[in-house]
Scaffold this motif. Sequence first.
Motif, PDB file in Angstrom:
ATOM      1  N   TYR A   6      32.251  40.686  36.453  1.00  0.00           N
ATOM      2  CA  TYR A   6      32.947  39.669  35.668  1.00  0.00           C
ATOM      3  C   TYR A   6      33.543  38.625  36.623  1.00  0.00           C
ATOM      4  N   VAL A   7      33.529  37.355  36.214  1.00  0.00           N
ATOM      5  CA  VAL A   7      34.070  36.273  37.036  1.00  0.00           C
ATOM      6  C   VAL A   7      35.365  35.785  36.398  1.00  0.00           C
ATOM      7  N   LEU A   8      36.475  36.062  37.041  1.00  0.00           N
ATOM      8  CA  LEU A   8      37.779  35.630  36.542  1.00  0.00           C
ATOM      9  C   LEU A   8      37.980  34.147  36.810  1.00  0.00           C
ATOM     10  N   GLY A   9      38.313  33.417  35.774  1.00  0.00           N
ATOM     11  CA  GLY A   9      38.610  32.004  35.928  1.00  0.00           C
ATOM     12  C   GLY A   9      37.483  31.217  36.547  1.00  0.00           C
ATOM     13  N   ASP A  10      36.264  31.666  36.371  1.00  0.00           N
ATOM     14  CA  ASP A  10      35.085  31.007  36.934  1.00  0.00           C
ATOM     15  C   ASP A  10      35.172  30.902  38.452  1.00  0.00           C
ATOM     16  N   ARG A  11      35.909  31.868  39.075  1.00  0.00           N
ATOM     17  CA  ARG A  11      36.113  31.770  40.528  1.00  0.00           C
ATOM     18  C   ARG A  11      36.014  33.120  41.241  1.00  0.00           C
ATOM     19  N   PHE A  12      36.669  34.169  40.709  1.00  0.00           N
ATOM     20  CA  PHE A  12      36.776  35.437  41.431  1.00  0.00           C
ATOM     21  C   PHE A  12      35.810  36.460  40.827  1.00  0.00           C
ATOM     22  N   VAL A  13      34.827  36.885  41.609  1.00  0.00           N
ATOM     23  CA  VAL A  13      33.812  37.834  41.149  1.00  0.00           C
ATOM     24  C   VAL A  13      34.296  39.248  41.461  1.00  0.00           C
ATOM     25  N   LEU A  14      34.463  40.072  40.433  1.00  0.00           N
ATOM     26  CA  LEU A  14      34.951  41.434  40.624  1.00  0.00           C
ATOM     27  C   LEU A  14      33.810  42.324  41.105  1.00  0.00           C
ATOM     28  N   VAL A  15      33.989  42.925  42.286  1.00  0.00           N
ATOM     29  CA  VAL A  15      32.873  43.682  42.871  1.00  0.00           C
ATOM     30  C   VAL A  15      33.176  45.167  43.058  1.00  0.00           C
ATOM     31  N   GLU A  16      34.450  45.562  43.057  1.00  0.00           N
ATOM     32  CA  GLU A  16      34.763  46.976  43.293  1.00  0.00           C
ATOM     33  C   GLU A  16      36.169  47.284  42.788  1.00  0.00           C
ATOM     34  N   VAL A  17      36.350  48.455  42.173  1.00  0.00           N
ATOM     35  CA  VAL A  17      37.676  48.902  41.766  1.00  0.00           C
ATOM     36  C   VAL A  17      38.367  49.554  42.967  1.00  0.00           C
ATOM     37  N   ILE A  18      39.534  49.055  43.317  1.00  0.00           N
ATOM     38  CA  ILE A  18      40.313  49.634  44.411  1.00  0.00           C
ATOM     39  C   ILE A  18      41.228  50.721  43.890  1.00  0.00           C
ATOM     40  N   ASP A  85      46.924  33.681  37.219  1.00  0.00           N
ATOM     41  CA  ASP A  85      46.295  32.798  36.237  1.00  0.00           C
ATOM     42  C   ASP A  85      45.915  33.618  35.013  1.00  0.00           C
ATOM     43  N   TYR A  86      45.402  32.897  34.019  1.00  0.00           N
ATOM     44  CA  TYR A  86      44.913  33.506  32.779  1.00  0.00           C
ATOM     45  C   TYR A  86      43.627  32.787  32.413  1.00  0.00           C
ATOM     46  N   ASP A  87      42.547  33.547  32.226  1.00  0.00           N
ATOM     47  CA  ASP A  87      41.249  32.897  31.975  1.00  0.00           C
ATOM     48  C   ASP A  87      40.840  32.934  30.509  1.00  0.00           C
ATOM     49  N   GLY A  88      41.808  33.175  29.637  1.00  0.00           N
ATOM     50  CA  GLY A  88      41.522  33.242  28.206  1.00  0.00           C
ATOM     51  C   GLY A  88      41.308  34.658  27.719  1.00  0.00           C
ATOM     52  N   LYS A  89      41.088  35.585  28.666  1.00  0.00           N
ATOM     53  CA  LYS A  89      40.901  36.987  28.309  1.00  0.00           C
ATOM     54  C   LYS A  89      41.786  37.912  29.131  1.00  0.00           C
ATOM     55  N   TYR A  90      41.912  37.614  30.410  1.00  0.00           N
ATOM     56  CA  TYR A  90      42.669  38.479  31.313  1.00  0.00           C
ATOM     57  C   TYR A  90      43.744  37.693  32.067  1.00  0.00           C
ATOM     58  N   HIS A  91      44.908  38.306  32.193  1.00  0.00           N
ATOM     59  CA  HIS A  91      45.956  37.812  33.083  1.00  0.00           C
ATOM     60  C   HIS A  91      45.781  38.523  34.423  1.00  0.00           C
ATOM     61  N   TYR A  92      45.864  37.771  35.537  1.00  0.00           N
ATOM     62  CA  TYR A  92      45.588  38.391  36.824  1.00  0.00           C
ATOM     63  C   TYR A  92      46.409  37.762  37.943  1.00  0.00           C
ATOM     64  N   LEU A  93      46.570  38.544  39.000  1.00  0.00           N
ATOM     65  CA  LEU A  93      47.314  38.157  40.190  1.00  0.00           C
ATOM     66  C   LEU A  93      46.373  38.246  41.389  1.00  0.00           C
ATOM     67  N   VAL A  94      46.310  37.188  42.195  1.00  0.00           N
ATOM     68  CA  VAL A  94      45.419  37.146  43.357  1.00  0.00           C
ATOM     69  C   VAL A  94      46.259  37.340  44.621  1.00  0.00           C
TER      70      VAL A  94
END
Length: 293
Positions: A6-18, A85-94
Amino acid sequence: MAPLGYVLGDRFVLVEVISEGGTSTVYRAIDRIGLWAREQNPEVAVKVLKPDSKMRQKLVQLLHREARLLRDFVHRNLVRIYDSDYDGKYHYLVMELLKGSSLAQILADRQGQPLSPSMSFHIVRAAGQGLAHMHSQGVVHGDLKPGNIFMTSTGEVKILDFGTVLMPRLSPQHDRATALLDQIRFLTPAYASLEMLTGEPRAESDDVYSLAVVAYLALTGTHPYARCPADEALKANLIPAAPPTISPAQWRVLASGLALNRRDRIETVGEFVQRLVRPHWFYRWCGQRMPLS
């Protein structure tokens, strides 16, 4: 939980669960802008709130306030927070991506065996420096524990997770019972001071207590109060035993940090760390500048 890819905010590609908790999931992610800019390391860590989390509205508020307050905090012993940020579906912290293990994992792997005094003091000193920087900015962490202390693969120590920093102080304008209940929900009782559990205004000495509990755990492999919250430990009159690997002078300092009542506790993290890690130097310094009682 957001799916991998999934790409958060059209920027961050999720590749692995930490890691995954009850309210959020932390991912390793690729920052597309960093990739396009050919940065040396385009990877970041992203904490994503679960859409169906209990108290979601409160968590969303805390997450974005955490980012606004702490993204300008730059210190070698604090994980760097970049934005939220919030991408319309998820709130997230970078935030900064760290490689290594939490102190909780390190201790779990040792199955109750303590760390060496030198390693314990390295962790306490570094975490204390991070806390002291926060305190200099008027902020108390409020939830320091082994799970929020991270050792990188290069030996650096970083403090994580600043959500409880943002819980409101109680005041006559707030519903005291509701505010206190919210605060306790976001605390870890085994590491929280008595004053935090009872809703007193925050003070640096609250972090002193938490750091002292971490120090004792690292030095002995056990919690000083058998994981009892401070209020229960006080009622049961629990008294920790001195760790066998430190001097009597160091134990007096550590015991003061572990004091259940604020009035008996060392007030600042700087004094606690200085006296615990370098007690003989500290007493010589005091003797030159003030009379010893």
